[in-house]
Scaffold this motif. Structure first.
Motif, PDB file in Angstrom:
ATOM      1  N   ILE A 143       0.869  -1.197   0.000  1.00 16.72           N
ATOM      2  CA  ILE A 143       0.000   0.000   0.000  1.00 16.72           C
ATOM      3  C   ILE A 143       0.901   1.242   0.000  1.00 16.72           C
ATOM      4  O   ILE A 143       1.858   1.322   0.769  1.00 16.72           O
ATOM      5  CB  ILE A 143      -0.907  -0.024   1.258  1.00 16.72           C
ATOM      6  N   THR A 144       0.590   2.194  -0.871  1.00 17.58           N
ATOM      7  CA  THR A 144       1.416   3.406  -0.960  1.00 17.58           C
ATOM      8  C   THR A 144       0.907   4.484  -0.003  1.00 17.58           C
ATOM      9  O   THR A 144      -0.222   4.400   0.488  1.00 17.58           O
ATOM     10  CB  THR A 144       1.367   3.986  -2.386  1.00 17.58           C
ATOM     11  N   LEU A 145       1.737   5.505   0.214  1.00 16.82           N
ATOM     12  CA  LEU A 145       1.296   6.625   1.055  1.00 16.82           C
ATOM     13  C   LEU A 145       0.125   7.361   0.419  1.00 16.82           C
ATOM     14  O   LEU A 145      -0.746   7.875   1.117  1.00 16.82           O
ATOM     15  CB  LEU A 145       2.448   7.595   1.327  1.00 16.82           C
ATOM     16  N   ASP A 146       0.071   7.429  -0.921  1.00 17.21           N
ATOM     17  CA  ASP A 146      -1.078   8.056  -1.581  1.00 17.21           C
ATOM     18  C   ASP A 146      -2.364   7.298  -1.257  1.00 17.21           C
ATOM     19  O   ASP A 146      -3.401   7.894  -0.951  1.00 17.21           O
ATOM     20  CB  ASP A 146      -0.892   8.086  -3.112  1.00 17.21           C
ATOM     21  N   GLU A 147      -2.294   5.976  -1.340  1.00 13.09           N
ATOM     22  CA  GLU A 147      -3.470   5.163  -1.014  1.00 13.09           C
ATOM     23  C   GLU A 147      -3.848   5.326   0.452  1.00 13.09           C
ATOM     24  O   GLU A 147      -5.042   5.427   0.799  1.00 13.09           O
ATOM     25  CB  GLU A 147      -3.208   3.686  -1.315  1.00 13.09           C
ATOM     26  N   LEU A 148      -2.842   5.364   1.322  1.00 16.81           N
ATOM     27  CA  LEU A 148      -3.106   5.559   2.751  1.00 16.81           C
ATOM     28  C   LEU A 148      -3.792   6.910   2.979  1.00 16.81           C
ATOM     29  O   LEU A 148      -4.717   7.023   3.784  1.00 16.81           O
ATOM     30  CB  LEU A 148      -1.801   5.484   3.547  1.00 16.81           C
ATOM     31  N   GLY A 149      -3.346   7.928   2.243  1.00 20.38           N
ATOM     32  CA  GLY A 149      -3.959   9.256   2.357  1.00 20.38           C
ATOM     33  C   GLY A 149      -5.443   9.214   1.989  1.00 20.38           C
ATOM     34  O   GLY A 149      -6.285   9.787   2.682  1.00 20.38           O
ATOM     35  N   LEU A 150      -5.740   8.519   0.897  1.00 20.04           N
ATOM     36  CA  LEU A 150      -7.152   8.377   0.499  1.00 20.04           C
ATOM     37  C   LEU A 150      -7.943   7.603   1.556  1.00 20.04           C
ATOM     38  O   LEU A 150      -9.063   7.974   1.909  1.00 20.04           O
ATOM     39  CB  LEU A 150      -7.259   7.648  -0.851  1.00 20.04           C
ATOM     40  N   ALA A 151      -7.332   6.526   2.060  1.00 25.75           N
ATOM     41  CA  ALA A 151      -8.031   5.687   3.037  1.00 25.75           C
ATOM     42  C   ALA A 151      -8.308   6.461   4.327  1.00 25.75           C
ATOM     43  O   ALA A 151      -9.330   6.239   4.979  1.00 25.75           O
ATOM     44  CB  ALA A 151      -7.218   4.432   3.338  1.00 25.75           C
ATOM     45  N   ALA A 152      -7.414   7.377   4.677  1.00 26.26           N
ATOM     46  CA  ALA A 152      -7.607   8.152   5.904  1.00 26.26           C
ATOM     47  C   ALA A 152      -8.711   9.198   5.728  1.00 26.26           C
ATOM     48  O   ALA A 152      -9.445   9.508   6.664  1.00 26.26           O
ATOM     49  CB  ALA A 152      -6.294   8.823   6.312  1.00 26.26           C
ATOM     50  N   ARG A 153      -8.831   9.754   4.519  1.00 21.58           N
ATOM     51  CA  ARG A 153      -9.913  10.719   4.256  1.00 21.58           C
ATOM     52  C   ARG A 153     -11.270  10.039   4.149  1.00 21.58           C
ATOM     53  O   ARG A 153     -12.273  10.554   4.627  1.00 21.58           O
ATOM     54  CB  ARG A 153      -9.684  11.430   2.906  1.00 21.58           C
ATOM     55  N   ASN A 154     -11.271   8.899   3.472  1.00 24.23           N
ATOM     56  CA  ASN A 154     -12.525   8.211   3.137  1.00 24.23           C
ATOM     57  C   ASN A 154     -12.609   6.933   3.966  1.00 24.23           C
ATOM     58  O   ASN A 154     -12.077   5.909   3.577  1.00 24.23           O
ATOM     59  CB  ASN A 154     -12.541   7.860   1.655  1.00 24.23           C
ATOM     60  N   HIS A 155     -13.292   7.027   5.109  1.00 22.09           N
ATOM     61  CA  HIS A 155     -13.287   5.852   5.984  1.00 22.09           C
ATOM     62  C   HIS A 155     -14.437   4.899   5.672  1.00 22.09           C
ATOM     63  O   HIS A 155     -15.447   5.284   5.091  1.00 22.09           O
ATOM     64  CB  HIS A 155     -13.314   6.270   7.449  1.00 22.09           C
ATOM     65  N   ALA A 156     -14.263   3.640   6.092  1.00 20.33           N
ATOM     66  CA  ALA A 156     -15.271   2.603   5.903  1.00 20.33           C
ATOM     67  C   ALA A 156     -16.153   2.494   7.150  1.00 20.33           C
ATOM     68  O   ALA A 156     -15.966   3.223   8.126  1.00 20.33           O
ATOM     69  CB  ALA A 156     -14.587   1.269   5.621  1.00 20.33           C
ATOM     70  N   LEU A 157     -17.118   1.586   7.076  1.00 18.95           N
ATOM     71  CA  LEU A 157     -17.979   1.269   8.213  1.00 18.95           C
ATOM     72  C   LEU A 157     -17.215   0.319   9.134  1.00 18.95           C
ATOM     73  O   LEU A 157     -16.845  -0.773   8.688  1.00 18.95           O
ATOM     74  CB  LEU A 157     -19.247   0.569   7.703  1.00 18.95           C
ATOM     75  N   PRO A 158     -16.973   0.686  10.401  1.00 17.66           N
ATOM     76  CA  PRO A 158     -16.383  -0.308  11.308  1.00 17.66           C
ATOM     77  C   PRO A 158     -17.369  -1.478  11.397  1.00 17.66           C
ATOM     78  O   PRO A 158     -18.568  -1.255  11.608  1.00 17.66           O
ATOM     79  CB  PRO A 158     -16.269   0.442  12.646  1.00 17.66           C
ATOM     80  N   LEU A 159     -16.897  -2.717  11.185  1.00 17.36           N
ATOM     81  CA  LEU A 159     -17.832  -3.832  11.002  1.00 17.36           C
ATOM     82  C   LEU A 159     -18.772  -4.050  12.186  1.00 17.36           C
ATOM     83  O   LEU A 159     -19.906  -4.505  12.006  1.00 17.36           O
ATOM     84  CB  LEU A 159     -17.070  -5.115  10.680  1.00 17.36           C
ATOM     85  N   GLU A 160     -18.320  -3.710  13.405  1.00 16.58           N
ATOM     86  CA  GLU A 160     -19.202  -3.889  14.564  1.00 16.58           C
ATOM     87  C   GLU A 160     -20.428  -2.978  14.458  1.00 16.58           C
ATOM     88  O   GLU A 160     -21.463  -3.241  15.083  1.00 16.58           O
ATOM     89  CB  GLU A 160     -18.452  -3.665  15.886  1.00 16.58           C
ATOM     90  N   ALA A 161     -20.335  -1.913  13.638  1.00 15.01           N
ATOM     91  CA  ALA A 161     -21.466  -0.996  13.463  1.00 15.01           C
ATOM     92  C   ALA A 161     -22.576  -1.613  12.617  1.00 15.01           C
ATOM     93  O   ALA A 161     -23.657  -1.038  12.493  1.00 15.01           O
ATOM     94  CB  ALA A 161     -20.998   0.320  12.847  1.00 15.01           C
ATOM     95  N   LEU A 162     -22.333  -2.813  12.045  1.00 14.69           N
ATOM     96  CA  LEU A 162     -23.422  -3.534  11.367  1.00 14.69           C
ATOM     97  C   LEU A 162     -24.540  -3.876  12.348  1.00 14.69           C
ATOM     98  O   LEU A 162     -25.639  -4.227  11.937  1.00 14.69           O
ATOM     99  CB  LEU A 162     -22.893  -4.833  10.743  1.00 14.69           C
ATOM    100  N   ARG A 163     -24.248  -3.800  13.654  1.00 14.61           N
ATOM    101  CA  ARG A 163     -25.298  -4.080  14.650  1.00 14.61           C
ATOM    102  C   ARG A 163     -26.413  -3.049  14.606  1.00 14.61           C
ATOM    103  O   ARG A 163     -27.532  -3.339  14.992  1.00 14.61           O
ATOM    104  CB  ARG A 163     -24.701  -4.113  16.065  1.00 14.61           C
ATOM    105  N   HIS A 164     -26.124  -1.820  14.145  1.00 14.30           N
ATOM    106  CA  HIS A 164     -27.166  -0.783  14.062  1.00 14.30           C
ATOM    107  C   HIS A 164     -27.974  -0.982  12.792  1.00 14.30           C
ATOM    108  O   HIS A 164     -27.394  -0.983  11.701  1.00 14.30           O
ATOM    109  CB  HIS A 164     -26.541   0.617  13.998  1.00 14.30           C
ATOM    110  N   PRO A 165     -29.316  -1.078  12.882  1.00 12.97           N
ATOM    111  CA  PRO A 165     -30.108  -1.178  11.652  1.00 12.97           C
ATOM    112  C   PRO A 165     -29.915   0.061  10.768  1.00 12.97           C
ATOM    113  O   PRO A 165     -29.723  -0.060   9.556  1.00 12.97           O
ATOM    114  CB  PRO A 165     -31.557  -1.297  12.140  1.00 12.97           C
TER     115      PRO A 165
END
Ligand SMILES: Nc1nc2c(c(=O)[nH]1)N[C@H]1C(S)=C(S)[C@@H](COP(=O)(O)O)O[C@H]1N2
Ligand SMILES: [Mo]
Length: 362
Positions: free
Chosen positions: A9-31
């Protein structure tokens, strides 16, 4: 633990990943996903918008162009709808070779209740010209991708734009849109991948010819080479995700669990009608059916659960969904140049023991 294809993974990709976050999987508990936990994808910069001076322009191939304030839009009939949104690039970082872009694993998803006014009556009021073919939605954000300067804009075929559940939304989960989700107004196209849901809307333009914007013609196409035109990305392919059971190891996210009965749970969705089947496979064994909840709406995920007897040792859990149209998550990824629509089943690695942390040392 996801399969380890994401080396280098490059620093550019890391930069994008830090700006654009995913759903923490435990949050699937919320409807309904709490807004701060909903995934984010922002190509350029988040605009700062003053609602008092903001206007929505509706024009192009219409008889009566309109210019509307937020107050005027909010005075119109409105409805609220639970919609599952997923980025078309979800699963990209698990492809081999990995297309260089936002490096999503499997969690670029969220479900929220969007409130807004239906688009179709507004287009009818403006009066569609006989040659109207597509509707172009333009955001306030602008930037460069692959050397091309452009506004973020995307079109929908007229028939899709006129679907009754397509909304111009100003609220999410009962609150005004926060800046990152498109304040003051965004498009919501239930069933379609995220790129269609244009944020920070400033203009809606009816056109007679197919739209050739960069985000339409170059991006969001399933193709093997730069030369190919490819097929446009549209509706969401089925996917099931599980809440990783037990407790996590901080660095690898490996799950630690004591032996015995364990309730696996998660959510599943598709843009091609409701998910009709969710199945779980342990250690590459047979796919066995999970129990399903009712979907939150025709365009939102449904909960599922599966009773698993966890035996001591190391295990791999997988889950997969099948939708009403018969689409099922494939075992093998269908590689494409920009890494769209990779809906291979989620894999979760679990260590089961009376003191599971012992298994980490080996
Ligand atoms: N104006 C604008 N709209 C946009 C985008 C963008 O960069 N600019 N990103 C799109 C993409 S690719 C996705 S996946 C969704 C993400 O919506 P969210 O951040 O509200 O979850 O917004 C879409 N709408
Ligand atoms: Mo996206």
């Amino acid at each position: 633990m996801e399969a380890g294809t994401a080396s280098g993974i490059t620093l550019d990709e890391l930069g994008l990943a830090a700006r654009n976050h995913a759903l923490p999987l435990e949050a699937l508990r919320h409807p309904l996903t709490p807004v701060g936990l909903h995934y984010l994808l922002i190509h350029f910069d988040i605009p700062v918008v003053a609602a008092a001076s903001w206007r929505l322009a509706i024009g192009g191939r219409v008889e009566r162009p309109l210019e509307l304030t937020l107050e005027q839009l909010q005075a119109r009939p409105h409805r609220s709808l639970a919609v599952t949104l997923e980025c078309a690039g979800n699963g990209r970082a698990l492809l081999e070779p990995r297309p260089a872009s936002q490096p999503w694993l499997s969690e670029a998803v969220g479900t929220a209740e969007w409130t807004g006014t239906p688009l179709a009556p507004l287009l009818q009021e403006a009066g569609l010209a006989d040659d109207a073919a597509e509707v172009v939605f333009t955001g306030l954000d602008r930037g460069v991708q692959h050397g091309v300067m452009h506004d973020y804009e995307r079109s929908l075929p007229l028939a899709e734009a006129l679907r009754e559940e397509v909304l111009l939304a100003w609220a999410v989960n009962g609150e005004p849109l926060p800046p990152q989700h498109g304040y003051p107004l965004r498009l919501v196209v239930p069933g379609w991948y995220g790129m269609a849901h244009v944020k920070w809307l400033r203009a809606i333009t009816v056109v007679a010819e197919p739209f050739h914007g960069w985000q339409q013609e170059v991006a969001y196409r399933i193709r093997q080479t730069e030369e190919e035109a490819g097929e446009p990305v549209t509706r969401i392919q089925p996917r099931a995700l599980m809440v990783p059971p037990g407790l996590p190891e901080f660095y690898t996210r490996t799950r630690l669990l004591e032996p015995g009965s364990c309730l696996l749970e998660g959510r599943a969705w598709s843009g091609y009608g409701p998910v009709e089947r969710v199945e779980v496979s342990v250690d590459r064994g047979p796919w066995r059916p999970a129990e399903l909840d009712e979907p939150l709406s025709d365009f939102a995920w449904r909960g599922w659960r599966f009773e698993w007897r966890a035996e001591p040792g190391e295990h791999e859990l997988r889950c997969r969904a099948t939708d009403a149209a018969g689409n099922v998550q494939p075992d093998e990824a269908r590689w494409n140049l920009d890494g769209y629509c990779n809906n291979t089943p989620q894999r979760v690695c679990v260590l089961v023991d009376e003191r599971p942390e012992r298994l980490l040392e080996s």
